[in-house]
Design a protein around this motif. Structure first.
Motif, PDB file in Angstrom:
ATOM      1  N   LEU A  99     -22.940  54.893 -15.871  1.00 35.03           N
ATOM      2  CA  LEU A  99     -23.988  55.315 -14.939  1.00 35.03           C
ATOM      3  C   LEU A  99     -23.803  54.799 -13.521  1.00 35.03           C
ATOM      4  CD1 LEU A  99     -26.893  54.684 -17.445  1.00 35.03           C
ATOM      5  CD2 LEU A  99     -26.101  56.916 -16.669  1.00 35.03           C
ATOM      6  N   VAL A 100     -22.963  53.789 -13.377  1.00 34.79           N
ATOM      7  CA  VAL A 100     -22.896  53.072 -12.101  1.00 34.79           C
ATOM      8  C   VAL A 100     -21.446  52.988 -11.631  1.00 34.79           C
ATOM      9  CG1 VAL A 100     -23.133  50.718 -11.213  1.00 34.79           C
ATOM     10  CG2 VAL A 100     -25.002  51.740 -12.464  1.00 34.79           C
ATOM     11  N   GLU A 101     -21.226  53.125 -10.327  1.00 36.23           N
ATOM     12  CA  GLU A 101     -19.891  52.919  -9.747  1.00 36.23           C
ATOM     13  C   GLU A 101     -19.697  51.415  -9.615  1.00 36.23           C
ATOM     14  OE1 GLU A 101     -17.729  55.142  -9.445  1.00 36.23           O
ATOM     15  OE2 GLU A 101     -18.743  57.066  -9.188  1.00 36.23           O
ATOM     16  N   LEU A 102     -19.070  50.819 -10.646  1.00 36.20           N
ATOM     17  CA  LEU A 102     -19.061  49.357 -10.765  1.00 36.20           C
ATOM     18  C   LEU A 102     -18.356  48.649  -9.608  1.00 36.20           C
ATOM     19  CD1 LEU A 102     -18.539  49.082 -14.606  1.00 36.20           C
ATOM     20  CD2 LEU A 102     -20.478  48.161 -13.334  1.00 36.20           C
ATOM     21  N   GLU A 103     -17.254  49.187  -9.152  1.00 39.94           N
ATOM     22  CA  GLU A 103     -16.499  48.457  -8.103  1.00 39.94           C
ATOM     23  C   GLU A 103     -17.317  48.244  -6.836  1.00 39.94           C
ATOM     24  OE1 GLU A 103     -12.030  49.936  -9.324  1.00 39.94           O
ATOM     25  OE2 GLU A 103     -12.393  49.334  -7.246  1.00 39.94           O
ATOM     26  N   PRO A 104     -17.884  49.304  -6.230  1.00 45.63           N
ATOM     27  CA  PRO A 104     -18.690  49.047  -5.023  1.00 45.63           C
ATOM     28  C   PRO A 104     -19.957  48.248  -5.312  1.00 45.63           C
ATOM     29  CG  PRO A 104     -18.774  51.379  -5.627  1.00 45.63           C
ATOM     30  CD  PRO A 104     -17.744  50.741  -6.495  1.00 45.63           C
ATOM     31  N   VAL A 105     -20.535  48.425  -6.512  1.00 46.38           N
ATOM     32  CA  VAL A 105     -21.755  47.662  -6.847  1.00 46.38           C
ATOM     33  C   VAL A 105     -21.439  46.171  -6.898  1.00 46.38           C
ATOM     34  CG1 VAL A 105     -23.319  47.168  -8.781  1.00 46.38           C
ATOM     35  CG2 VAL A 105     -23.032  49.513  -7.989  1.00 46.38           C
ATOM     36  N   ILE A 106     -20.307  45.832  -7.504  1.00 47.11           N
ATOM     37  CA  ILE A 106     -19.905  44.420  -7.582  1.00 47.11           C
ATOM     38  C   ILE A 106     -19.527  43.904  -6.203  1.00 47.11           C
ATOM     39  CG2 ILE A 106     -18.124  42.848  -8.466  1.00 47.11           C
ATOM     40  CD1 ILE A 106     -18.126  44.641 -11.033  1.00 47.11           C
ATOM     41  N   ARG A 107     -18.748  44.700  -5.480  1.00 46.50           N
ATOM     42  CA  ARG A 107     -18.320  44.323  -4.125  1.00 46.50           C
ATOM     43  C   ARG A 107     -19.520  44.046  -3.238  1.00 46.50           C
ATOM     44  NH1 ARG A 107     -16.281  49.347  -1.662  1.00 46.50           N
ATOM     45  NH2 ARG A 107     -18.467  49.558  -1.092  1.00 46.50           N
ATOM     46  N   ASP A 108     -20.524  44.938  -3.265  1.00 49.70           N
ATOM     47  CA  ASP A 108     -21.671  44.828  -2.370  1.00 49.70           C
ATOM     48  C   ASP A 108     -22.832  44.051  -2.984  1.00 49.70           C
ATOM     49  OD1 ASP A 108     -21.149  48.253  -1.172  1.00 49.70           O
ATOM     50  OD2 ASP A 108     -20.119  46.379  -0.722  1.00 49.70           O
ATOM     51  N   GLN A 109     -22.613  43.562  -4.194  1.00 49.65           N
ATOM     52  CA  GLN A 109     -23.619  42.746  -4.903  1.00 49.65           C
ATOM     53  C   GLN A 109     -24.983  43.428  -4.970  1.00 49.65           C
ATOM     54  OE1 GLN A 109     -23.564  38.466  -4.247  1.00 49.65           O
ATOM     55  NE2 GLN A 109     -21.560  38.640  -3.279  1.00 49.65           N
ATOM     56  N   VAL A 110     -24.972  44.688  -5.387  1.00 50.76           N
ATOM     57  CA  VAL A 110     -26.220  45.420  -5.600  1.00 50.76           C
ATOM     58  C   VAL A 110     -26.774  45.000  -6.967  1.00 50.76           C
ATOM     59  CG1 VAL A 110     -27.314  47.681  -5.778  1.00 50.76           C
ATOM     60  CG2 VAL A 110     -25.281  47.378  -4.322  1.00 50.76           C
ATOM     61  N   PRO A 111     -27.998  44.493  -7.032  1.00 48.04           N
ATOM     62  CA  PRO A 111     -28.554  44.095  -8.330  1.00 48.04           C
ATOM     63  C   PRO A 111     -28.695  45.298  -9.261  1.00 48.04           C
ATOM     64  CG  PRO A 111     -29.881  43.235  -6.521  1.00 48.04           C
ATOM     65  CD  PRO A 111     -28.919  44.212  -5.919  1.00 48.04           C
TER      66      PRO A 111
END
Lengths: 264, 156
Positions: free
Chosen positions: A62-74
């Motif tokens: 459900l989530v684009e993990l790489e940018p979420v981890i990079r940008d630290q989106v909760p």
């Protein structure tokens, strides 16, 4: 007090603004499971962008993990069903927590609660933008502006909605296209599928009209956040924030599986 | 309706129990016990198997996920031990009797739809070791449950 309001069940109304979505969801889960009162919680925008998945949501799908981890989106997993959203200060939230006996015409099943909510919001959006409940979404015409989710216990249920007052394309890019989409979406991409509520109604007016619509079925009593009794916390809490380590581990596994699939 | 009765007949024949055909909608199997929250239980000595009824699965819609409890966990009569997700909702599954979880239906993790297509057979949810066999007396038999469902549906 008018005669017609005598005998209506009581509904506590709590108006929040900029409350973190994790805090809101934990509050709702606690009130659903540990309170015996009816509640209407309105959060006029949350403070920071957060991704919120339903109970069965899998981040890798459900989530684009790489940018979420990079940008630290909760990334939060909530206690209700339904899909994944990214919420921020331009998302409005309305949550209704009810005793089934106080809404006796509504069977405690998803479609019945959903239909009831549709008729409630039909009052709010009367004459505005061809509002309807379409499958499980609130739409103007065929464009979604409100997503719904529920949790149903033995004697109570919650129906909560995130309304797209406005949204940013860059935030939407953190989400993948889900595998389960409503039929009315057809093949439309995100920008053609959703619309902004601000193009149809005033923000304060929407909140006022929603509370008024709730008031046609309940006797309203406004409470501040601090007045909510939080002494009972014996329920099982399922809403939680996923850790960065969990997300990294999921990304590593997904990458490994993709490599194996490609090699084969 | 006829197709559902045929399905129920095959299930009943396999389980060696008789069925009660209701005038409409869902199937209720004799020789099972039922809770008001629409779970069924089959008791075999000091073990019990639970699931949700045909009435429940019909009203819930397509089940897309089943949250199963951990093995060894205690369950209490009337209390939630897991959940099913359907449409946009999570719905509690409540324990019809008290006990300790000794087996969960892992197949539901990959095939949650079995709860819809086979609620009394392949869609079973958990098995427990009973802690109080007397609790079953508080549950409804098939005739009472059938009537209960009819009355509930008639109110809406």
């Amino acid at each position: 007090m008018s005669v017609k309001r005598v005998g209506l069940p009581l509904m506590n109304v709590v108006k929040l603004r900029g409350t973190p979505i994790l805090q809101q969801l934990l509050l709702e889960e606690r009130l659903l499971r540990s309170s015996s009162a009816n509640w209407c919680i309105v959060n006029d925008g949350t403070n920071l962008p957060n991704i919120v998945m339903g109970l069965s949501g899998k981040p890798c799908e459900l989530v684009e993990l790489e940018p979420v981890i990079r940008d630290q989106v909760p990334v939060i997993k909530r206690f209700t069903g339904g899909g994944t959203v990214i919420v921020d200060e331009n998302t409005l939230f309305v949550s209704l927590i009810c005793n089934r006996n106080d809404v006796p015409d509504v069977q405690p099943y998803p479609r019945s609660v959903m239909a009831w909510s549709g008729s409630l919001y039909s009052q709010v959006f009367n004459g505005i933008g061809d509002f309807q409940l379409r499958e499980n979404d609130y739409v103007f015409g065929d464009r979604k502006f409100g997503g719904n989710a529920q949790s149903i216990t033995r004697n109570r249920w919650i129906h909560h909605t995130s309304f797209l007052w406005d949204y940013s394309e860059s935030n939407m890019a953190y989400l993948k296209l889900p595998s389960r989409v409503p039929q009315y979406r057809l093949e439309r991409d995100h920008t053609d599928f959703v619309c902004r509520m601000k193009d149809y109604i005033e923000r304060a007016g929407f909140i006022e009209k929603t509370i008024k619509a709730v008031g046609t079925q309940f006797m309203l009593k406004e409470l501040s956040f601090d007045e909510i009794d939080d002494s009972c916390r014996e329920h099982l809490e399922t809403t939680r924030l996923l850790t960065l380590d969990e997300l990294k581990e999921t990304l590593a596994k997904t990458t490994q599986n993709e490599s194996i699939a490609q090699a084969v | 309706m006829a197709a559902r009765f045929l399905w129920a007949s095959r299930v009943a024949s396999h389980l060696k129990i008789s069925i009660a055909q209701r005038g409409f909608a869902s199937v209720v199997l004799k020789d099972l016990k039922y809770a008001e929250s629409h779970e069924w239980v089959k008791i075999d000595g000091n073990k019990a198997t639970f699931g949700i009824t045909d009435h429940a699965q019909d009203h819930l819609g397509d089940v897309v996920y089943v949250e199963l409890p951990d093995l060894g966990r205690s369950v209490s009569q009337g209390e939630s031990f897991g959940a099913v997700e359907s449409v946009k909702a999570t719905s509690d599954i409540n324990s019809p009797v008290s006990g300790k979880v000794v087996e969960v239906n892992e197949v539901l993790s990959e095939s949650p739809g079995l709860v819809n297509t086979s609620p009394y057979e392949d869609g079973w949810i958990i098995k427990v070791e009973l802690s109080d066999a007397e609790e079953a007396k508080k549950l409804m038999d098939s005739d009472k449950y059938s009537k209960f469902c009819e009355e509930e549906d008639a109110k809406h």
